[in-house]
Design a protein around this motif. Structure first.
Motif, PDB file in Angstrom:
ATOM      1  N   UNK A 153     -56.205  30.472  -0.033  1.00  0.00           N
ATOM      2  CA  UNK A 153     -54.959  31.131   0.014  1.00  0.00           C
ATOM      3  C   UNK A 153     -54.743  32.232   1.258  1.00  0.00           C
ATOM      4  N   UNK A 154     -55.739  32.942   1.326  1.00  0.00           N
ATOM      5  CA  UNK A 154     -55.762  33.931   2.285  1.00  0.00           C
ATOM      6  C   UNK A 154     -55.677  33.296   3.748  1.00  0.00           C
ATOM      7  N   UNK A 155     -56.145  32.249   3.986  1.00  0.00           N
ATOM      8  CA  UNK A 155     -56.045  31.587   5.377  1.00  0.00           C
ATOM      9  C   UNK A 155     -54.767  31.024   5.599  1.00  0.00           C
ATOM     10  N   UNK A 156     -54.041  30.456   4.142  1.00  0.00           N
ATOM     11  CA  UNK A 156     -52.562  30.218   4.377  1.00  0.00           C
ATOM     12  C   UNK A 156     -51.752  31.516   4.940  1.00  0.00           C
ATOM     13  N   UNK A 157     -52.126  32.512   4.119  1.00  0.00           N
ATOM     14  CA  UNK A 157     -51.099  33.834   4.490  1.00  0.00           C
ATOM     15  C   UNK A 157     -51.446  34.210   5.934  1.00  0.00           C
ATOM     16  N   UNK A 158     -52.672  34.212   6.346  1.00  0.00           N
ATOM     17  CA  UNK A 158     -53.062  34.458   7.654  1.00  0.00           C
ATOM     18  C   UNK A 158     -52.025  33.477   8.762  1.00  0.00           C
ATOM     19  N   UNK A 159     -52.167  32.193   8.417  1.00  0.00           N
ATOM     20  CA  UNK A 159     -51.287  31.076   9.171  1.00  0.00           C
ATOM     21  C   UNK A 159     -49.848  31.280   8.883  1.00  0.00           C
ATOM     22  N   UNK A 160     -49.385  32.082   7.961  1.00  0.00           N
ATOM     23  CA  UNK A 160     -48.029  32.265   7.581  1.00  0.00           C
ATOM     24  C   UNK A 160     -47.634  30.872   7.024  1.00  0.00           C
ATOM     25  N   UNK A 161     -48.289  30.161   6.521  1.00  0.00           N
ATOM     26  CA  UNK A 161     -48.088  29.140   5.472  1.00  0.00           C
ATOM     27  C   UNK A 161     -47.634  29.497   4.012  1.00  0.00           C
ATOM     28  N   UNK A 166     -48.421  29.970  -1.684  1.00  0.00           N
ATOM     29  CA  UNK A 166     -47.552  30.340  -3.064  1.00  0.00           C
ATOM     30  C   UNK A 166     -48.226  29.284  -4.036  1.00  0.00           C
ATOM     31  N   UNK A 167     -48.329  28.187  -3.744  1.00  0.00           N
ATOM     32  CA  UNK A 167     -48.867  27.116  -4.714  1.00  0.00           C
ATOM     33  C   UNK A 167     -50.442  27.681  -5.177  1.00  0.00           C
ATOM     34  N   UNK A 168     -51.087  27.919  -4.135  1.00  0.00           N
ATOM     35  CA  UNK A 168     -52.451  28.250  -4.234  1.00  0.00           C
ATOM     36  C   UNK A 168     -52.770  29.469  -5.283  1.00  0.00           C
ATOM     37  N   UNK A 169     -51.988  30.413  -4.720  1.00  0.00           N
ATOM     38  CA  UNK A 169     -52.150  31.580  -5.564  1.00  0.00           C
ATOM     39  C   UNK A 169     -51.514  31.693  -6.977  1.00  0.00           C
ATOM     40  N   UNK A 185     -52.247  39.066  -4.681  1.00  0.00           N
ATOM     41  CA  UNK A 185     -52.007  37.734  -3.780  1.00  0.00           C
ATOM     42  C   UNK A 185     -50.903  36.861  -3.947  1.00  0.00           C
ATOM     43  N   UNK A 186     -50.532  36.568  -5.181  1.00  0.00           N
ATOM     44  CA  UNK A 186     -49.405  35.701  -5.239  1.00  0.00           C
ATOM     45  C   UNK A 186     -48.156  36.784  -4.852  1.00  0.00           C
ATOM     46  N   UNK A 187     -48.191  37.989  -5.127  1.00  0.00           N
ATOM     47  CA  UNK A 187     -47.047  38.713  -4.792  1.00  0.00           C
ATOM     48  C   UNK A 187     -46.959  38.739  -3.246  1.00  0.00           C
ATOM     49  N   UNK A 213     -42.357  42.073  -8.834  1.00  0.00           N
ATOM     50  CA  UNK A 213     -42.757  42.065 -10.238  1.00  0.00           C
ATOM     51  C   UNK A 213     -44.062  41.602 -10.407  1.00  0.00           C
ATOM     52  N   UNK A 214     -44.906  40.786  -9.394  1.00  0.00           N
ATOM     53  CA  UNK A 214     -46.280  40.533  -9.453  1.00  0.00           C
ATOM     54  C   UNK A 214     -47.017  41.610  -8.801  1.00  0.00           C
TER      55      UNK A 214
END
Length: 323
Positions: A153-161, A166-169, A185-187, A213-214
């Protein structure tokens, strides 16, 4: 003059065969043990190695893992523990070489720890694509491996995916509902995903609210979890037209949470996070909004005075026109 004669070639010696048939055959370490004794020694040494790892005694872990390999040089489990200790000591080349050997063994290729270590090694050395592949493999082999999913998920965030993040976290939160990091992370993923709906105000507002909220949930799980405060500051700083807040309110809350991040992080403040720059940007936004407010008030005062003058003029004109 005597002729120089070359030596007769000597037959190669097989070290596994004794020169004297009466002597016992010499075998590499561990191969003279019975299978049961070999397994017993490996199990005992690996238990000691893992205990050393938990105590952050990397040198002890290396000694015990090597002893396990002396008993059974084919043990993928011992190779993985040895690579883990090398990773902790930042001997990345050694760790990677050992994991590549272990990976060739079927039990090694099916070990989620091996893939997690490979991901960490690639990650630390800037090989993001290989790291992602390794983390994904680790999470496939162990579907409830929250740490592997988090790194994906962190790599997806870095890549702006953001949709993928969202699905992973959301999965990580289901695995670790009491984890402040999981909710943070989900927030962060929700905050990023809100930006995918710039032209859809209602949907965007939904994701911004979910992010808020998260992040608040993260703080409630651990009031000293600094990253939650940092991400809350970013949420208010970046989200224009945040539901229920005007611009001045957003900047005020952003500054509050960035300062809370600094307070909570204390000496562990991450130097890579430009928090002071973000505070300065929020303060600049406050000053800009203050000027706009002052200009608005002056404009209203001018308009009010003009209306008063016009009213007085009309009143005067009406009195002057009477017989």
């Amino acid at each position: 003059e005597a002729e120089i004669v070359g030596k007769e070639p000597v037959a190669p010696v097989d070290p596994s065969q004794p020169d004297d048939p009466a002597k016992p055959r010499l075998l590499p370490p561990g191969q003279d043990l019975s299978k049961d004794e070999q397994q017993r020694r490996v199990t005992a040494r690996l238990a000691a190695a893992n205990t050393a790892l938990q105590a952050q005694d990397t040198d002890g872990a290396i000694r015990e893992a090597r002893a396990a390999l002396e008993a059974d040089e084919t043990s993928a489990a011992a190779m993985i523990v040895l690579a883990h200790a090398y990773y902790l000591k930042e001997y990345d080349v050694k760790a990677l070489a050992i994991l590549e050997i272990a990976q060739k063994r079927s039990e090694g290729a099916q070990d989620f720890t091996l893939w997690m270590l490979l991901g960490l090694l690639h990650d630390r050395n800037g090989r993001e694509e290989q790291a992602l592949t390794a983390y994904q493999k680790a999470s496939e082999l162990k579907s409830d491996y929250a740490h592997a999913w988090t790194n994906v998920g962190v790599i997806y965030l870095h890549r702006r995916r953001y949709a993928d993040a969202v699905s992973v976290f959301e999965r990580v939160v289901r695995l670790q509902p009491r984890s402040a990091a999981a909710h943070m992370h989900v927030g962060a993923a929700y905050r990023g995903h809100a930006g995918d709906f710039v032209g859809d105000a209602a949907t965007r507002e939904t994701w911004l609210r979910k992010a808020e909220t998260e992040l608040k949930t993260s703080m409630s799980k651990d009031a000293n979890y600094a990253p939650a405060y940092f991400n809350m500051g970013l949420l208010y700083l970046d989200a224009e037209d945040f539901p229920g807040l005007d611009a001045m309110g957003r900047f005020t809350w952003a500054i509050k949470y960035f300062n809370e991040y600094k307070r909570v992080a204390g000496p562990k403040l991450d130097p890579a996070l430009p928090v002071d720059d973000y505070i300065a940007a929020a303060e600049k936004g406050q000053a800009r909004e203050q000027k706009r407010e002052e200009a608005r008030k002056k404009r209203e005062e001018r308009e009010a005075k003009k209306r008063q003058r016009d009213a007085e003029k009309n009143k005067g004109d009406g009195q002057g026109g009477q017989p």
